[in-house]
Design a protein around this motif. Sequence first.
Motif, PDB file in Angstrom:
ATOM      1  N   GLY A 285      35.373  36.431  41.154  1.00 37.43           N
ATOM      2  CA  GLY A 285      35.541  37.632  40.338  1.00 37.43           C
ATOM      3  C   GLY A 285      36.099  37.214  38.988  1.00 37.43           C
ATOM      4  O   GLY A 285      36.708  36.150  38.864  1.00 37.43           O
ATOM      5  N   GLN A 286      35.887  38.057  37.975  1.00 39.87           N
ATOM      6  CA  GLN A 286      36.284  37.646  36.632  1.00 39.87           C
ATOM      7  C   GLN A 286      37.110  38.716  35.921  1.00 39.87           C
ATOM      8  O   GLN A 286      36.807  39.897  35.999  1.00 39.87           O
ATOM      9  CB  GLN A 286      35.013  37.345  35.818  1.00 39.87           C
ATOM     10  N   SER A 287      38.134  38.255  35.212  1.00 37.68           N
ATOM     11  CA  SER A 287      38.927  39.154  34.369  1.00 37.68           C
ATOM     12  C   SER A 287      38.128  39.440  33.100  1.00 37.68           C
ATOM     13  O   SER A 287      37.048  38.874  32.904  1.00 37.68           O
ATOM     14  CB  SER A 287      40.258  38.488  34.011  1.00 37.68           C
ATOM     15  N   GLN A 288      38.662  40.271  32.224  1.00 36.39           N
ATOM     16  CA  GLN A 288      37.952  40.533  30.958  1.00 36.39           C
ATOM     17  C   GLN A 288      37.753  39.232  30.176  1.00 36.39           C
ATOM     18  O   GLN A 288      36.655  38.941  29.726  1.00 36.39           O
ATOM     19  CB  GLN A 288      38.751  41.518  30.096  1.00 36.39           C
ATOM     20  N   GLN A 300      27.395  33.167  43.596  1.00 36.31           N
ATOM     21  CA  GLN A 300      28.804  33.401  43.930  1.00 36.31           C
ATOM     22  C   GLN A 300      29.504  34.303  42.902  1.00 36.31           C
ATOM     23  O   GLN A 300      30.689  34.572  43.031  1.00 36.31           O
ATOM     24  CB  GLN A 300      29.559  32.066  44.027  1.00 36.31           C
ATOM     25  N   SER A 301      28.781  34.754  41.875  1.00 40.98           N
ATOM     26  CA  SER A 301      29.423  35.598  40.869  1.00 40.98           C
ATOM     27  C   SER A 301      29.392  37.055  41.319  1.00 40.98           C
ATOM     28  O   SER A 301      28.325  37.638  41.472  1.00 40.98           O
ATOM     29  CB  SER A 301      28.718  35.470  39.517  1.00 40.98           C
ATOM     30  N   VAL A 302      30.573  37.640  41.526  1.00 48.72           N
ATOM     31  CA  VAL A 302      30.626  39.053  41.906  1.00 48.72           C
ATOM     32  C   VAL A 302      31.139  39.909  40.751  1.00 48.72           C
ATOM     33  O   VAL A 302      31.522  41.051  40.926  1.00 48.72           O
ATOM     34  CB  VAL A 302      31.476  39.264  43.179  1.00 48.72           C
ATOM     35  N   GLY A 303      31.114  39.327  39.538  1.00 49.03           N
ATOM     36  CA  GLY A 303      31.391  40.097  38.327  1.00 49.03           C
ATOM     37  C   GLY A 303      32.854  40.456  38.146  1.00 49.03           C
ATOM     38  O   GLY A 303      33.758  39.744  38.591  1.00 49.03           O
ATOM     39  N   ALA A 304      33.047  41.584  37.476  1.00 48.37           N
ATOM     40  CA  ALA A 304      34.392  42.007  37.076  1.00 48.37           C
ATOM     41  C   ALA A 304      35.259  42.302  38.285  1.00 48.37           C
ATOM     42  O   ALA A 304      34.780  42.800  39.303  1.00 48.37           O
ATOM     43  CB  ALA A 304      34.277  43.256  36.217  1.00 48.37           C
ATOM     44  N   ILE A 305      36.567  42.043  38.122  1.00 49.88           N
ATOM     45  CA  ILE A 305      37.506  42.365  39.213  1.00 49.88           C
ATOM     46  C   ILE A 305      38.611  43.285  38.691  1.00 49.88           C
ATOM     47  O   ILE A 305      38.947  43.257  37.506  1.00 49.88           O
ATOM     48  CB  ILE A 305      38.102  41.072  39.810  1.00 49.88           C
ATOM     49  N   ALA A 313      33.379  42.756  43.836  1.00 46.89           N
ATOM     50  CA  ALA A 313      34.595  41.945  43.669  1.00 46.89           C
ATOM     51  C   ALA A 313      35.789  42.650  44.296  1.00 46.89           C
ATOM     52  O   ALA A 313      36.644  42.012  44.931  1.00 46.89           O
ATOM     53  CB  ALA A 313      34.851  41.686  42.186  1.00 46.89           C
ATOM     54  N   ASN A 314      35.851  43.970  44.139  1.00 49.76           N
ATOM     55  CA  ASN A 314      37.021  44.687  44.653  1.00 49.76           C
ATOM     56  C   ASN A 314      37.038  44.755  46.179  1.00 49.76           C
ATOM     57  O   ASN A 314      38.111  44.722  46.785  1.00 49.76           O
ATOM     58  CB  ASN A 314      37.114  46.076  44.015  1.00 49.76           C
ATOM     59  N   ALA A 315      35.860  44.820  46.799  1.00 50.51           N
ATOM     60  CA  ALA A 315      35.826  44.782  48.269  1.00 50.51           C
ATOM     61  C   ALA A 315      36.299  43.417  48.750  1.00 50.51           C
ATOM     62  O   ALA A 315      37.115  43.308  49.681  1.00 50.51           O
ATOM     63  CB  ALA A 315      34.409  45.063  48.766  1.00 50.51           C
TER      64      ALA A 315
END
Length: 661
Positions: A285-288, A300-305, A313-315
């Motif tokens: 997951g990635q921050s801004q 493996q990229s689940v985008g924004a967290i 990412a939040n799940a």
Amino acid sequence: MGRPAHRPPPAARRSPVTTRLTVAQATVEFLANQHVERDGVRTKLFAGALGIFGHGNVAGLGQALLQDELQALEAGREPGLPYVLGRNEQAMVHTAVAYARAKDRLQTWAVTASVGPGSTNMLTGAALATINRLPVLLLPADTFATRSAGPLLQELERPDSGDVTVNDAFRPLSRYFDRVWRPEQLPGALLGAMRVLTDPAETGAVTVCFPQDVQAEAHDWDDDLFAERTWHIGRPLPERAALARAVEVIRSAKNPLIVAGGGVHYSGAQAALAALAEATGIPVGQSQAGKGALSFDHPQSVGAIGSTGTTAANALAREADVVIGVGTRFQDFTTASRTAFGNPDARFVTLNVAALDAVKHSAVAVVADAREGLEALAEALEGYDVGDAHRARTAELKAAWDATVASVYSRDASGSTGDLDAQPDQNQVLGAVNELSDPHDVVVCAAGSMPGDLHKLWQVRDAKGYHVEYGYSCMGYEVAGGIGVAMAARDAGEDRDVFVMVGDGSYLMMATELVTAVQEGVKIIVVLVQNHGYASIGSLSESLGSQRFGTRYRARTSSGRLDGDLLPVDLAANAASLGVEVVRTSTRKELEAAILDAKASPTSTVIHVETDPFVDAPSSESWWEVPVSEVSTLESTQRAREVYDQHKARQRTFLKPSETN
Ligand SMILES: Cc1ncc(C[n+]2csc(CCOP(=O)(O)OP(=O)(O)O)c2C)c(N)n1
Ligand SMILES: [Mg+2]
């Protein structure tokens, strides 16, 4: 008679070769000769000096920069410190900081301002730089060291102190602060400033104040001060024992998650991150600041967290038993105000070049450069894999979020685009820019509702393609920052269009630098989203029970409230008056055509888009803590407080040491 052996020969006791220059001239000469080196690549540390002159710097640093420019012209070379005139001092700092971020902190600008308001205008920029850990050199002018004519125009007088000036307000905002009261202090001040600017763990705003009389004072400088100097940007290695502690925790994980922050970018660690994620199957997951650390379509990229994260990412964050932070500050948006990580026994392993960040959340800390740390982790984790079930869960969650993005970008499963003659909502504006821009183009934003929506939705295809300033989320950064990004691309010989996404509120706060873009021939494409006020704070206000109070741009009526007609404001006409191309759009089709035309144009364009402020982005299934009034006569506030209390109950302290968990 022989000379005693311990006495040096006369040649070594030579008096230094000196040159007589003013303090300002010496400063320019010194800055022009500073270089940085990392991984064998050497560049100048300063791309130039941004400045606005007034009393305090016009005759000192102004004269020195003029002399530098004229001497360079005569010699047929580039000035040592090329000068760029900005329009607002805060904006100049934003431009410098954006440039530094686009250059992975390897290059920045000096910013010179006049005494008093010119200098204090830079305070907001200083805070932004330090909070985002981005280097910038601020040179505020100061009152006379001699006090010969005090009090000066724009001088603060205090009954309790004789040596405080308005520039002391920079102290808490700067990672290094100095004031050159006497010429002899200059070498130490400048060397201290360079050390901090080029230290990855310490960098931020660096402020050296120059009393205006001292700037103009001459001194015989040791020529060694002006020698070419190279600052080596380090890649601190992980300590062996710390690495072993981290590996032990990660190897115990069943469903770990990586949180990638800006440090991945600044370290150039994207490939190392991808390699670790692929080898182990750990989702990212990635921050801004970290967005784009992996391309959006990496498995493996689940985008924004976090608060503005993806449901994927939040799940995974809710379920994670081990959270591995890499180059992140774990700001409240990233952690959903400490509710994102739902497993009460979750353990943290944090890799960061700054100890301040590495120890957060009682983590097993690895203080090291992100690339070095990730490579060492990958080697030490050889054979570890999250397993097929966790890989499949990641893929399933990711596919579900991608489908959500496609639907709000208005491309359904059949690829249909919906009604192109309709007014776009904000999701569709972002979708149009995302899909019609090239992979290597850059999107820039900072405040309003768009940063959160971009964080969730924007599909990054190039590590440098996403530039949202969300450490300070400063309204007014957008246009000035976009110019910094465009200048950095130009100086690196990269062909990138820069899309500046700006709300009407932010535009009104600081659109001034459009003039600077025209002056410098720097191309930016500004997408100005007109929704007549603060959609972001309006919807936040509503969710907190404050009924969108004071967030709409409306006329005051006889009721005494701001509930009248839309204001007769024409921001497109405003932009045109500043010298840029302007296109007005009111349908999706017109917007798409405008984006393509703006890309084809060699000069800057502002695309004015009327949008519907009430269509939100899809939910993050997350939270952001903004306290609601505990007592109130308003029912809306009381209801909001109940919701707040429910979320608040899920908040964690992260006090349990991860090592002994
Ligand atoms: C300098 C500054 N002042 C105030 C804020 C608080 N704030 C955050 S977003 C926002 C409104 C932004 O309005 P606009 O640019 O029109 O974007 P929209 O919310 O409509 O998307 C405000 C007032 C801020 N972030 N920065
Ligand atoms: Mg707005």
